[in-house]
Design an enzyme around this catalytic site. Structure first.
Site, PDB file in Angstrom:
ATOM      1  N   ASN A   1      18.462 -27.826 -22.479  1.00  0.00           N
ATOM      2  CA  ASN A   1      18.720 -26.800 -23.479  1.00  0.00           C
ATOM      3  C   ASN A   1      18.991 -27.392 -24.853  1.00  0.00           C
ATOM      4  O   ASN A   1      19.676 -28.404 -24.966  1.00  0.00           O
ATOM      5  CB  ASN A   1      19.986 -26.034 -23.077  1.00  0.00           C
ATOM      6  CG  ASN A   1      19.684 -24.653 -22.585  1.00  0.00           C
ATOM      7  OD1 ASN A   1      18.766 -24.001 -23.074  1.00  0.00           O
ATOM      8  ND2 ASN A   1      20.441 -24.215 -21.617  1.00  0.00           N
TER       9      ASN A   1
ATOM     10  N   GLN B   1      17.615 -13.096 -17.108  1.00  0.00           N
ATOM     11  CA  GLN B   1      17.703 -11.942 -18.006  1.00  0.00           C
ATOM     12  C   GLN B   1      16.274 -11.431 -18.140  1.00  0.00           C
ATOM     13  O   GLN B   1      15.476 -12.003 -18.881  1.00  0.00           O
ATOM     14  CB  GLN B   1      18.289 -12.381 -19.348  1.00  0.00           C
ATOM     15  CG  GLN B   1      19.700 -12.956 -19.200  1.00  0.00           C
ATOM     16  CD  GLN B   1      20.181 -13.653 -20.459  1.00  0.00           C
ATOM     17  OE1 GLN B   1      19.513 -14.549 -20.962  1.00  0.00           O
ATOM     18  NE2 GLN B   1      21.340 -13.262 -20.952  1.00  0.00           N
TER      19      GLN B   1
ATOM     20  N   GLY C   1      19.050  -8.787 -22.226  1.00  0.00           N
ATOM     21  CA  GLY C   1      19.525  -9.909 -23.035  1.00  0.00           C
ATOM     22  C   GLY C   1      18.537 -11.062 -23.147  1.00  0.00           C
ATOM     23  O   GLY C   1      18.867 -12.105 -23.708  1.00  0.00           O
ATOM     24  N   GLN C   2      17.325 -10.883 -22.633  1.00  0.00           N
ATOM     25  CA  GLN C   2      16.313 -11.952 -22.724  1.00  0.00           C
ATOM     26  C   GLN C   2      15.930 -12.174 -24.186  1.00  0.00           C
ATOM     27  O   GLN C   2      15.624 -11.222 -24.893  1.00  0.00           O
ATOM     28  CB  GLN C   2      15.076 -11.544 -21.913  1.00  0.00           C
ATOM     29  CG  GLN C   2      14.012 -12.628 -21.814  1.00  0.00           C
ATOM     30  CD  GLN C   2      12.739 -12.112 -21.123  1.00  0.00           C
ATOM     31  OE1 GLN C   2      12.307 -10.991 -21.372  1.00  0.00           O
ATOM     32  NE2 GLN C   2      12.163 -12.924 -20.270  1.00  0.00           N
ATOM     33  N   THR C   3      15.960 -13.438 -24.634  1.00  0.00           N
ATOM     34  CA  THR C   3      15.630 -13.720 -26.033  1.00  0.00           C
ATOM     35  C   THR C   3      14.269 -14.388 -26.179  1.00  0.00           C
ATOM     36  O   THR C   3      13.584 -14.179 -27.174  1.00  0.00           O
ATOM     37  CB  THR C   3      16.712 -14.605 -26.686  1.00  0.00           C
ATOM     38  OG1 THR C   3      16.969 -15.719 -25.830  1.00  0.00           O
ATOM     39  CG2 THR C   3      17.991 -13.828 -26.896  1.00  0.00           C
ATOM     40  N   VAL C   4      13.870 -15.205 -25.207  1.00  0.00           N
ATOM     41  CA  VAL C   4      12.535 -15.805 -25.218  1.00  0.00           C
ATOM     42  C   VAL C   4      11.705 -15.055 -24.168  1.00  0.00           C
ATOM     43  O   VAL C   4      12.059 -15.054 -22.990  1.00  0.00           O
ATOM     44  CB  VAL C   4      12.586 -17.313 -24.878  1.00  0.00           C
ATOM     45  CG1 VAL C   4      11.182 -17.894 -24.804  1.00  0.00           C
ATOM     46  CG2 VAL C   4      13.424 -18.067 -25.905  1.00  0.00           C
TER      47      VAL C   4
ATOM     48  N   HIS D   1       9.602 -15.079 -21.882  1.00  0.00           N
ATOM     49  CA  HIS D   1       8.888 -15.951 -20.939  1.00  0.00           C
ATOM     50  C   HIS D   1       9.873 -16.168 -19.778  1.00  0.00           C
ATOM     51  O   HIS D   1      11.007 -16.631 -20.025  1.00  0.00           O
ATOM     52  CB  HIS D   1       8.549 -17.273 -21.667  1.00  0.00           C
ATOM     53  CG  HIS D   1       7.760 -18.258 -20.860  1.00  0.00           C
ATOM     54  ND1 HIS D   1       6.945 -19.204 -21.446  1.00  0.00           N
ATOM     55  CD2 HIS D   1       7.677 -18.471 -19.528  1.00  0.00           C
ATOM     56  CE1 HIS D   1       6.382 -19.950 -20.498  1.00  0.00           C
ATOM     57  NE2 HIS D   1       6.823 -19.528 -19.330  1.00  0.00           N
TER      58      HIS D   1
ATOM     59  N   HIS E   1      12.439 -17.154 -17.284  1.00  0.00           N
ATOM     60  CA  HIS E   1      13.200 -18.383 -17.062  1.00  0.00           C
ATOM     61  C   HIS E   1      14.518 -18.082 -16.370  1.00  0.00           C
ATOM     62  O   HIS E   1      15.144 -17.053 -16.611  1.00  0.00           O
ATOM     63  CB  HIS E   1      13.435 -19.151 -18.373  1.00  0.00           C
ATOM     64  CG  HIS E   1      14.126 -18.392 -19.454  1.00  0.00           C
ATOM     65  ND1 HIS E   1      13.518 -17.378 -20.176  1.00  0.00           N
ATOM     66  CD2 HIS E   1      15.375 -18.489 -19.954  1.00  0.00           C
ATOM     67  CE1 HIS E   1      14.363 -16.905 -21.079  1.00  0.00           C
ATOM     68  NE2 HIS E   1      15.516 -17.550 -20.955  1.00  0.00           N
TER      69      HIS E   1
ATOM     70  N   HIS F   1      18.316 -19.332 -15.712  1.00  0.00           N
ATOM     71  CA  HIS F   1      19.425 -20.165 -16.176  1.00  0.00           C
ATOM     72  C   HIS F   1      20.151 -20.744 -14.966  1.00  0.00           C
ATOM     73  O   HIS F   1      20.481 -19.994 -14.036  1.00  0.00           O
ATOM     74  CB  HIS F   1      20.427 -19.333 -16.991  1.00  0.00           C
ATOM     75  CG  HIS F   1      19.890 -18.806 -18.277  1.00  0.00           C
ATOM     76  ND1 HIS F   1      19.963 -19.510 -19.452  1.00  0.00           N
ATOM     77  CD2 HIS F   1      19.240 -17.653 -18.567  1.00  0.00           C
ATOM     78  CE1 HIS F   1      19.396 -18.803 -20.427  1.00  0.00           C
ATOM     79  NE2 HIS F   1      18.950 -17.672 -19.909  1.00  0.00           N
TER      80      HIS F   1
END
Lengths: 154, 154
Positions: free
Chosen positions: A29, A85, A91-94, A96, A98, A100
């Site tokens: 990260n 997310q 709350g997903q920001t990218v 694609h 993934h 965590h």
């Protein structure tokens, strides 16, 4: 194999990856919530978990289990938060898919749910300094040693 | 097949389950954080994700994807929170591997991370009333209709 891996709009250098499997790869990260907070990303750049085939879902989470064992050991943790997310409303920001993977210890956050607060604000949080490329490559190298080298032929 | 499914120390009646696969089953919640917040539970009653075989991990999350599609559709949601609290240090309250699947909409919680606060306090939160067995069976029946009947021979 290309020199970069795609994560949403970002071309990530291989030095920041720590495994590549048939359908997933592991990334350190830029601004982790905790030491050892890493990502497992689908190789196919789709936004939603529902966009993946069952084989892709299976590989993502089997790799997530493997990565979880590694970060728990390397960071002397007692548990793991594993979270997707799935969509902006979550709350997903990218955009694609993934996963965590976050090593946890009792009392590591003042409130247990603060781990999620940090997660939600991962990209925007200006309090956390982005790490250097050298730091990220060093962490990826430690993870690679723990997991074993990936097969470049994949 | 037995009349109950094991979830940690609890014997859950089949009326509260909405699928049974080779390695996992789906359960409605006694005290959901949101309408449609359901669980996907490993059939083998182990505490940690790392205790599962790769086949068990794969089935858990492939079923999670399937369940996610169903709750998102049934609850007209725009996204999903999918989360495993893997170990007590991560907020796990029932020591039996389970995936939370929570339908999400923009603004459904005052702060996005409040979904996790609710999740952490799911068992202890006295503000939320436990639902009746009839309510839970009715939700499970709706989910079963959406997912298709499970194979009793499993």
């Amino acid at each position: 194999m290309a020199n970069t891996l795609r994560f949403g709009p970002i071309a990530v250098p291989l030095s920041q990856a720590f495994f590549v499997s048939k359908h997933a790869f592991g990334l350190v990260n830029l601004k982790p919530t905790q030491p050892g907070h890493v990502l497992v990303v689908s190789r196919r750049p789709v936004a939603r978990l529902g966009d993946l085939s069952p084989d892709e879902v299976a590989d993502l989470f089997v790799q997530g289990q493997r990565v979880g064992r590694a970060v728990e050991k390397l960071h002397a943790a007692d548990g793991l938060t594993l979270c997707v997310q799935d969509g902006a409303a979550a709350g997903q920001t990218v955009p694609h898919v993934h996963l965590h993977v976050i090593p946890r210890r009792p009392g590591d956050f003042a409130d247990n749910d603060d781990v999620y607060r940090e997660l939600e604000s991962r990209v925007d949080n200006d309090r956390r300094q982005p790490r250097s490329a050298a730091d990220m490559a060093a962490e990826a190298a430690v993870m690679r040693r723990e997991l074993g080298d990936w097969d470049d032929a994949i």
